[in-house]
Design a protein around this motif. Structure first.
Motif, PDB file in Angstrom:
ATOM      1  N   HIS A 136       0.775  -1.232   0.000  1.00 32.81           N
ATOM      2  CA  HIS A 136       0.000   0.000   0.000  1.00 32.81           C
ATOM      3  C   HIS A 136       0.810   1.288   0.000  1.00 32.81           C
ATOM      4  CE1 HIS A 136      -3.264  -2.723   0.756  1.00 32.81           C
ATOM      5  NE2 HIS A 136      -2.723  -3.111   1.892  1.00 32.81           N
ATOM      6  N   ALA A 137       1.931   1.330   0.681  1.00 30.45           N
ATOM      7  CA  ALA A 137       2.608   2.613   0.869  1.00 30.45           C
ATOM      8  C   ALA A 137       4.133   2.490   0.857  1.00 30.45           C
ATOM      9  CB  ALA A 137       2.132   3.249   2.172  1.00 30.45           C
ATOM     10  N   PRO A 138       4.713   2.064  -0.247  1.00 30.62           N
ATOM     11  CA  PRO A 138       6.178   1.976  -0.283  1.00 30.62           C
ATOM     12  C   PRO A 138       6.836   3.336  -0.049  1.00 30.62           C
ATOM     13  CG  PRO A 138       5.259   1.676  -2.479  1.00 30.62           C
ATOM     14  CD  PRO A 138       4.109   1.658  -1.517  1.00 30.62           C
ATOM     15  N   GLY A 139       6.201   4.394  -0.503  1.00 34.37           N
ATOM     16  CA  GLY A 139       6.744   5.737  -0.319  1.00 34.37           C
ATOM     17  C   GLY A 139       6.823   6.160   1.136  1.00 34.37           C
ATOM     18  N   SER A 140       6.052   5.491   2.012  1.00 36.47           N
ATOM     19  CA  SER A 140       6.066   5.855   3.435  1.00 36.47           C
ATOM     20  C   SER A 140       7.436   5.624   4.069  1.00 36.47           C
ATOM     21  CB  SER A 140       4.990   5.084   4.204  1.00 36.47           C
ATOM     22  OG  SER A 140       5.319   3.701   4.289  1.00 36.47           O
ATOM     23  N   VAL A 141       8.256   4.775   3.453  1.00 39.46           N
ATOM     24  CA  VAL A 141       9.618   4.539   3.941  1.00 39.46           C
ATOM     25  C   VAL A 141      10.648   4.888   2.863  1.00 39.46           C
ATOM     26  CG1 VAL A 141       8.943   2.814   5.659  1.00 39.46           C
ATOM     27  CG2 VAL A 141       9.556   2.074   3.340  1.00 39.46           C
ATOM     28  N   GLY A 142      10.200   5.624   1.840  1.00 38.97           N
ATOM     29  CA  GLY A 142      11.123   6.065   0.792  1.00 38.97           C
ATOM     30  C   GLY A 142      11.436   5.032  -0.266  1.00 38.97           C
ATOM     31  N   LEU A 143      10.633   3.981  -0.382  1.00 37.06           N
ATOM     32  CA  LEU A 143      10.853   2.948  -1.393  1.00 37.06           C
ATOM     33  C   LEU A 143      10.027   3.224  -2.639  1.00 37.06           C
ATOM     34  CD1 LEU A 143      10.767  -0.470   0.500  1.00 37.06           C
ATOM     35  CD2 LEU A 143      12.748   0.743  -0.370  1.00 37.06           C
ATOM     36  N   THR A 144      10.476   2.651  -3.726  1.00 36.39           N
ATOM     37  CA  THR A 144       9.719   2.637  -4.969  1.00 36.39           C
ATOM     38  C   THR A 144       9.637   1.187  -5.427  1.00 36.39           C
ATOM     39  OG1 THR A 144      10.582   4.808  -5.565  1.00 36.39           O
ATOM     40  CG2 THR A 144       9.632   3.494  -7.346  1.00 36.39           C
ATOM     41  N   LEU A 145       8.440   0.750  -5.793  1.00 30.89           N
ATOM     42  CA  LEU A 145       8.265  -0.592  -6.360  1.00 30.89           C
ATOM     43  C   LEU A 145       8.429  -0.503  -7.863  1.00 30.89           C
ATOM     44  CD1 LEU A 145       5.051  -1.787  -4.457  1.00 30.89           C
ATOM     45  CD2 LEU A 145       7.445  -2.018  -3.757  1.00 30.89           C
ATOM     46  N   ASP A 146       8.976  -1.563  -8.476  1.00 30.67           N
ATOM     47  CA  ASP A 146       8.992  -1.575  -9.936  1.00 30.67           C
ATOM     48  C   ASP A 146       7.607  -1.971 -10.445  1.00 30.67           C
ATOM     49  OD1 ASP A 146       8.782  -4.407  -9.950  1.00 30.67           O
ATOM     50  OD2 ASP A 146      10.858  -4.719 -10.557  1.00 30.67           O
ATOM     51  N   ALA A 173       6.343  -4.591 -11.497  1.00 30.23           N
ATOM     52  CA  ALA A 173       5.854  -5.896 -11.052  1.00 30.23           C
ATOM     53  C   ALA A 173       5.770  -5.988  -9.534  1.00 30.23           C
ATOM     54  CB  ALA A 173       6.755  -7.003 -11.599  1.00 30.23           C
ATOM     55  N   GLY A 174       5.952  -4.881  -8.836  1.00 25.39           N
ATOM     56  CA  GLY A 174       5.795  -4.865  -7.390  1.00 25.39           C
ATOM     57  C   GLY A 174       7.040  -5.194  -6.585  1.00 25.39           C
ATOM     58  N   TRP A 175       8.176  -5.351  -7.244  1.00 26.19           N
ATOM     59  CA  TRP A 175       9.400  -5.709  -6.536  1.00 26.19           C
ATOM     60  C   TRP A 175      10.074  -4.491  -5.923  1.00 26.19           C
ATOM     61  CZ3 TRP A 175      10.154 -10.678  -5.711  1.00 26.19           C
ATOM     62  CH2 TRP A 175       9.668 -11.624  -6.620  1.00 26.19           C
ATOM     63  N   ALA A 176      10.669  -4.683  -4.746  1.00 20.87           N
ATOM     64  CA  ALA A 176      11.463  -3.660  -4.071  1.00 20.87           C
ATOM     65  C   ALA A 176      12.854  -4.241  -3.803  1.00 20.87           C
ATOM     66  CB  ALA A 176      10.824  -3.252  -2.748  1.00 20.87           C
ATOM     67  N   ASP A 177      13.830  -3.377  -3.777  1.00 24.16           N
ATOM     68  CA  ASP A 177      15.194  -3.787  -3.474  1.00 24.16           C
ATOM     69  C   ASP A 177      15.292  -4.152  -1.988  1.00 24.16           C
ATOM     70  OD1 ASP A 177      18.186  -3.757  -4.290  1.00 24.16           O
ATOM     71  OD2 ASP A 177      18.089  -2.559  -2.438  1.00 24.16           O
ATOM     72  N   VAL A 178      15.794  -5.343  -1.694  1.00 23.07           N
ATOM     73  CA  VAL A 178      15.860  -5.828  -0.313  1.00 23.07           C
ATOM     74  C   VAL A 178      16.769  -4.941   0.535  1.00 23.07           C
ATOM     75  CG1 VAL A 178      16.678  -7.719   1.172  1.00 23.07           C
ATOM     76  CG2 VAL A 178      15.239  -8.222  -0.803  1.00 23.07           C
ATOM     77  N   GLU A 179      17.932  -4.574   0.025  1.00 23.19           N
ATOM     78  CA  GLU A 179      18.852  -3.755   0.821  1.00 23.19           C
ATOM     79  C   GLU A 179      18.233  -2.407   1.160  1.00 23.19           C
ATOM     80  OE1 GLU A 179      21.604  -4.801   2.330  1.00 23.19           O
ATOM     81  OE2 GLU A 179      21.158  -6.766   1.458  1.00 23.19           O
ATOM     82  N   ALA A 180      17.544  -1.798   0.201  1.00 26.89           N
ATOM     83  CA  ALA A 180      16.884  -0.514   0.465  1.00 26.89           C
ATOM     84  C   ALA A 180      15.774  -0.691   1.500  1.00 26.89           C
ATOM     85  CB  ALA A 180      16.318   0.067  -0.830  1.00 26.89           C
ATOM     86  N   LEU A 181      15.028  -1.801   1.414  1.00 35.67           N
ATOM     87  CA  LEU A 181      13.968  -2.082   2.385  1.00 35.67           C
ATOM     88  C   LEU A 181      14.545  -2.260   3.781  1.00 35.67           C
ATOM     89  CD1 LEU A 181      10.947  -2.825   2.971  1.00 35.67           C
ATOM     90  CD2 LEU A 181      11.634  -5.196   2.571  1.00 35.67           C
ATOM     91  N   LEU A 182      15.618  -3.034   3.886  1.00 33.85           N
ATOM     92  CA  LEU A 182      16.241  -3.257   5.192  1.00 33.85           C
ATOM     93  C   LEU A 182      16.719  -1.943   5.802  1.00 33.85           C
ATOM     94  CD1 LEU A 182      18.285  -6.517   4.463  1.00 33.85           C
ATOM     95  CD2 LEU A 182      16.119  -6.316   5.720  1.00 33.85           C
ATOM     96  N   ALA A 183      17.323  -1.112   4.998  1.00 33.52           N
ATOM     97  CA  ALA A 183      17.796   0.186   5.493  1.00 33.52           C
ATOM     98  C   ALA A 183      16.619   1.055   5.934  1.00 33.52           C
ATOM     99  CB  ALA A 183      18.616   0.893   4.414  1.00 33.52           C
ATOM    100  N   ALA A 184      15.543   1.035   5.156  1.00 25.73           N
ATOM    101  CA  ALA A 184      14.379   1.869   5.468  1.00 25.73           C
ATOM    102  C   ALA A 184      13.686   1.419   6.748  1.00 25.73           C
ATOM    103  CB  ALA A 184      13.390   1.838   4.301  1.00 25.73           C
ATOM    104  N   LEU A 185      13.616   0.104   6.966  1.00 26.93           N
ATOM    105  CA  LEU A 185      12.919  -0.428   8.138  1.00 26.93           C
ATOM    106  C   LEU A 185      13.836  -0.597   9.353  1.00 26.93           C
ATOM    107  CD1 LEU A 185      10.646  -3.156   6.479  1.00 26.93           C
ATOM    108  CD2 LEU A 185      10.033  -0.820   7.155  1.00 26.93           C
TER     109      LEU A 185
END
Length: 165
Positions: free
Chosen positions: A19-29, A31-43
């Motif tokens: 629902h809200a990838p932008g809430s942690v500064g992420l962008t989905l491609d 197909a809905g994929w997010a970079d794992v390293e960016a996700l880990l850093a954001a969370l």
């Protein structure tokens, strides 16, 4: 990891990836994929914590790609994504779990995806009942609707199966 912590983290991950990838500064491609390293850093999570949440989620809500460098939610997005699931023939009957308070609208308008991309149907009553119970809220009653999936397919409805079934 404490089971309550796993549930809390799973809900947070669902919110971000569906629902809200932008809430942690992420962008989905697309197909809905997010970079794992960016996700880990954001969370602020470790790789081990993420892998534990993914592996122990009873609904298999998340998928890592074959390289383990990307992650996505398997279904339920309210943001625009194309998960790439191929159309397939459904079984004769599927089930839809919902809250009793939604029944008048369903009877009047049929099953609608609402803010999601698709209506989610379950292969069995038990799974649908668990879904309905989540949507029932405090004091709400879960109901399960039996869906003539084969008839809908004959009438032109398109069915896909998410990665988690």
């Amino acid at each position: 990891m404490d089971p309550r912590d796993v549930v809390r983290r799973s809900k947070r991950l669902s919110y971000v990836l569906r629902h809200a990838p932008g809430s942690v500064g992420l962008t989905l491609d697309a197909a809905g994929w997010a970079d794992v390293e960016a996700l880990l850093a954001a969370l602020g999570w470790t790789r081990a914590e993420l892998e534990h949440v993914v592996a122990t989620n009873d609904k298999r809500r998340f998928a890592l790609d074959e390289t383990g460098t990307r992650i996505r939610a398997s279904q339920g997005h309210s943001v625009a994504v194309d998960l790439g699931y191929a159309a397939e023939d459904p079984p004769p009957v599927l089930f839809h779990g919902t809250a009793e308070r939604n029944l008048p609208a369903i009877e009047a308008e049929g099953l609608r995806p609402g803010r999601r991309h698709a209506v989610h149907l379950s292969p069995d009553e038990a799974t649908a009942r668990r879904v309905g119970a989540r949507h029932g809220g405090v004091g709400g009653k879960a109901i399960v609707l039996r869906v003539d999936a084969a008839g809908m397919a004959r009438d032109g409805a398109v069915f896909t199966r998410s990665a988690n079934g």
